[in-house]
Write a protein that holds these residues in place. Structure first.
Motif, PDB file in Angstrom:
ATOM      1  N   ASP A 247       0.836  -1.200   0.000  1.00 37.09           N
ATOM      2  CA  ASP A 247       0.000   0.000   0.000  1.00 37.09           C
ATOM      3  C   ASP A 247       0.876   1.256   0.000  1.00 37.09           C
ATOM      4  N   PRO A 248       0.706   2.161  -0.981  1.00 34.25           N
ATOM      5  CA  PRO A 248       1.561   3.354  -1.065  1.00 34.25           C
ATOM      6  C   PRO A 248       1.497   4.237   0.175  1.00 34.25           C
ATOM      7  N   THR A 249       0.304   4.399   0.741  1.00 36.99           N
ATOM      8  CA  THR A 249       0.167   5.246   1.930  1.00 36.99           C
ATOM      9  C   THR A 249       0.899   4.642   3.119  1.00 36.99           C
ATOM     10  N   ALA A 250       0.767   3.338   3.296  1.00 36.84           N
ATOM     11  CA  ALA A 250       1.457   2.660   4.399  1.00 36.84           C
ATOM     12  C   ALA A 250       2.969   2.775   4.245  1.00 36.84           C
ATOM     13  N   ARG A 251       3.425   2.678   3.012  1.00 39.01           N
ATOM     14  CA  ARG A 251       4.859   2.782   2.745  1.00 39.01           C
ATOM     15  C   ARG A 251       5.370   4.172   3.117  1.00 39.01           C
ATOM     16  N   GLN A 252       4.674   5.188   2.670  1.00 41.90           N
ATOM     17  CA  GLN A 252       5.114   6.546   2.922  1.00 41.90           C
ATOM     18  C   GLN A 252       5.012   6.910   4.400  1.00 41.90           C
ATOM     19  N   ASN A 253       3.982   6.441   5.075  1.00 37.80           N
ATOM     20  CA  ASN A 253       3.852   6.705   6.516  1.00 37.80           C
ATOM     21  C   ASN A 253       4.981   6.032   7.292  1.00 37.80           C
ATOM     22  N   ASP A 267       4.276   7.292  -4.842  1.00 41.04           N
ATOM     23  CA  ASP A 267       3.185   7.723  -5.707  1.00 41.04           C
ATOM     24  C   ASP A 267       3.483   9.142  -6.206  1.00 41.04           C
ATOM     25  N   LYS A 269       1.627  11.327  -7.060  1.00 41.80           N
ATOM     26  CA  LYS A 269       0.657  12.298  -6.535  1.00 41.80           C
ATOM     27  C   LYS A 269       1.108  12.900  -5.214  1.00 41.80           C
ATOM     28  N   THR A 270       1.955  12.189  -4.499  1.00 44.26           N
ATOM     29  CA  THR A 270       2.346  12.665  -3.170  1.00 44.26           C
ATOM     30  C   THR A 270       3.837  12.956  -3.049  1.00 44.26           C
ATOM     31  N   LEU A 274       5.675  14.707   0.156  1.00 45.47           N
ATOM     32  CA  LEU A 274       6.597  13.907   0.948  1.00 45.47           C
ATOM     33  C   LEU A 274       7.976  14.546   0.987  1.00 45.47           C
TER      34      LEU A 274
END
Length: 533
Positions: A247-253, A267, A269-270, A274
């Motif tokens: 999951d991209p969000t989990a990775r970035q968090n 991603d 988009k972020t 980031l």
């Protein structure tokens, strides 16, 4: 060209970074060269910050991994497995951070005719079990990938090998036809060399010559490794752990919170948001990564040329680059060879979205009803959105596409190379022959378009074999242009875009001036090439 003064400064910086001179000696030499003392001190601090330091546990979060993965390198099919391969194993050659091919387990490689290749093995290399590397280990390992019964993902890569023999500390490869790119093929991550006993290799042991030993492996979850004290190259971390964070969000968090030190496939988009975080550095590299939608030509309705052409003409390529990649890439032209490759065929007309021509081919195909397109963001960030955009543009040509959202876990085992049409990504390869051998020649297991029996596919296999044996660069350029044209026209690969590698690194992580672009994460060798600042 650098001036003599600049060349001297660069040389002294290199010496300080590699601990060949002291900080004091560096500053004195800079002052002698006319550099002001405060400037010399700043230059010294900067150079020393780039000096590799040993120690610590490095944790990577990867956008790959599946519970169906195994430690057997013959089965490796995603980025998690690629990183794992290079942590515990080594191939005969490797692509260096500057893009050059260099020896790894092979100290040198040479050929007079490109048909007989001699790879002299590096002396004193040990496997994790204490066994010394021998030519017999190389031969036994490569043989696992060969033969009619082999199901190895590298079967197409080793297919040109006719014979192998040991000559002292040298492995002699005899090919069916000359291949100027053969040393590149030997850097394939499936071809990590394993210890043999009486010609037999245990592919599930996870024992290699790599910089790190496997301590624990949970498929689809994590890989834990510790430093190999007898490694034949520098490796700086004490431990490396790789986590599957699809999951991209989990990775970035995880990166923002400090739970991991580096992540891949940010991603687009972020990425800008980031990059504003004080503890994060963005690392972006342009290479051969491309996103695809392979149609299996052995399955209806994709066995119809006009249906395939209708879909190729329905792709909103620039819109995909703009909305999915947010400009972090370039449009593709339905073949896998990028502008980073030496024989990219720039003369092939760029395919554009054309609703009228797409409708013409679709009506000519005689097909009616919805066409299913399987997608998951396990393929690439935004794959489902990309599929929806394709469905919307195809509707303008009267083509109904039903997007099927597939589960991320097991995607590479249950969907890719099985469902008739799906989303996919390819890291690309440094040479044309390697890319074709990996995914397009008839004999490879990874021919995810099943493009093998059409008249164009037969000609493609012929011309690839001809180019492989051709030593004249001008003739090879012509042959590879034909190969790209055949895929572009008749093949089942829709290649709408080439994407940049976008990675996020903790500001605690340092790396060399050159970062490889043949794979994400410094050629998937961040574990041995990077260090803590």
């Amino acid at each position: 060209m650098l001036s003599r003064k600049d060349a001297f400064i660069a040389s002294r910086k290199h010496q300080l970074t590699n601990q060949e001179i002291s900080r004091r000696s560096f500053i004195q030499s800079m002052v002698a060269a006319g550099v002001l003392v405060p400037t010399a001190i700043g230059m010294a601090d900067q150079a020393m910050a780039a000096t590799p330091k040993s120690g610590g546990k490095f944790i990577m979060g990867m956008a790959h991994g599946s519970t169906t993965d195994t430690i057997n390198p013959l089965t490796y099919e995603n980025g998690f497995s690629l990183v794992m391969a290079y942590l515990w194993g080594n191939s005969l050659t490797e692509v260096a951070p500057n893009g050059e091919l260099v020896g790894d387990l092979a100290e040198s490689f040479e050929s007079d005719d490109a048909k007989t290749w001699r790879f002299k093995l590096r002396q004193g290399v040990e496997f994790h079990n204490g066994k010394t590397l021998t030519p017999e280990d190389v031969i036994a390992t490569i043989n696992l990938h060969r033969g009619e019964e082999s199901t190895s993902a590298a079967k197409g890569v080793v297919a040109p090998i006719q014979d192998m023999a040991a000559d002292g500390d040298t492995v002699v490869f005899t090919l069916e036809t000359p291949n100027a790119d053969f040393p590149y093929l030997m850097s394939d991550y499936h071809l990590v060399i394993m210890p043999s006993v009486d010609g037999t290799v245990d592919t599930l042991a996870g024992i290699g010559t790599g910089g790190f030993k496997v301590d624990n492996y949970e498929p689809g979850v994590r890989l834990s490794t510790s430093r190999n004290a007898n490694y034949h190259k520098p490796a700086y971390f004490d431990e490396v752990e790789v986590l599957s964070l699809i999951d991209p969000t989990a990775r970035q968090n995880a990166l923002l919170s400090g739970d991991v030190h580096a992540i891949d496939r940010i991603d687009p988009k972020t990425v800008n948001l980031l990059g504003r975080a004080p503890n994060v550095n963005i690392l972006e590299k342009t290479g051969t990564l491309h996103y695809t939608f392979p149609m299996r030509v052995d399955a209806a309705p994709f066995d119809n040329y006009d249906l395939r052409m209708a879909l190729k003409l329905s792709i909103p390529r620039q819109e995909l680059v703009d909305k999915i990649l947010l400009g972090h890439g370039a449009i593709g032209n339905d073949h896998p060879i990028s502008t980073a490759n030496p024989y990219h065929a720039a003369d092939i007309p760029q395919r554009e979205f054309d609703a009228d021509l797409a409708r013409h081919h679709y009506e000519k195909s005689g097909h009616s009803g919805p066409i299913q397109l399987s997608a998951s963001d396990a393929a690439f960030a935004g794959a489902v959105d990309a599929a929806q955009l394709i469905a919307a543009s195809a509707a303008e040509a009267g083509i109904e596409i039903e997007v099927v959202r597939e589960p991320s876990d097991g995607y590479w085992s249950n969907v890719w190379n099985k469902k008739p049409w799906c989303a996919c990504y390819w890291g690309g390869r440094p040479t044309e022959d390697w890319m074709f051998a990996s995914a397009y020649v008839a004999e490879t297991e990874w021919n995810d378009t099943a493009w093998r029996t059409t008249e164009s596919a037969l000609r493609f296999n012929e011309v690839v074999a001809e180019a492989r044996a051709e030593l004249d660069p001008a003739k090879r350029r012509t042959q590879y242009a034909e190969a790209q044209t055949l895929i572009h026209d008749d093949g089942g690969a829709i290649v709408p875009m080439f994407a940049n590698y976008i990675m996020g690194l903790s500001n605690e992580v340092a790396h060399g001036d050159d970062v490889a672009a043949n794979w994400t994460m410094d050629g998937s060798k961040a574990g041995e090439r990077w260090w803590f600042a």
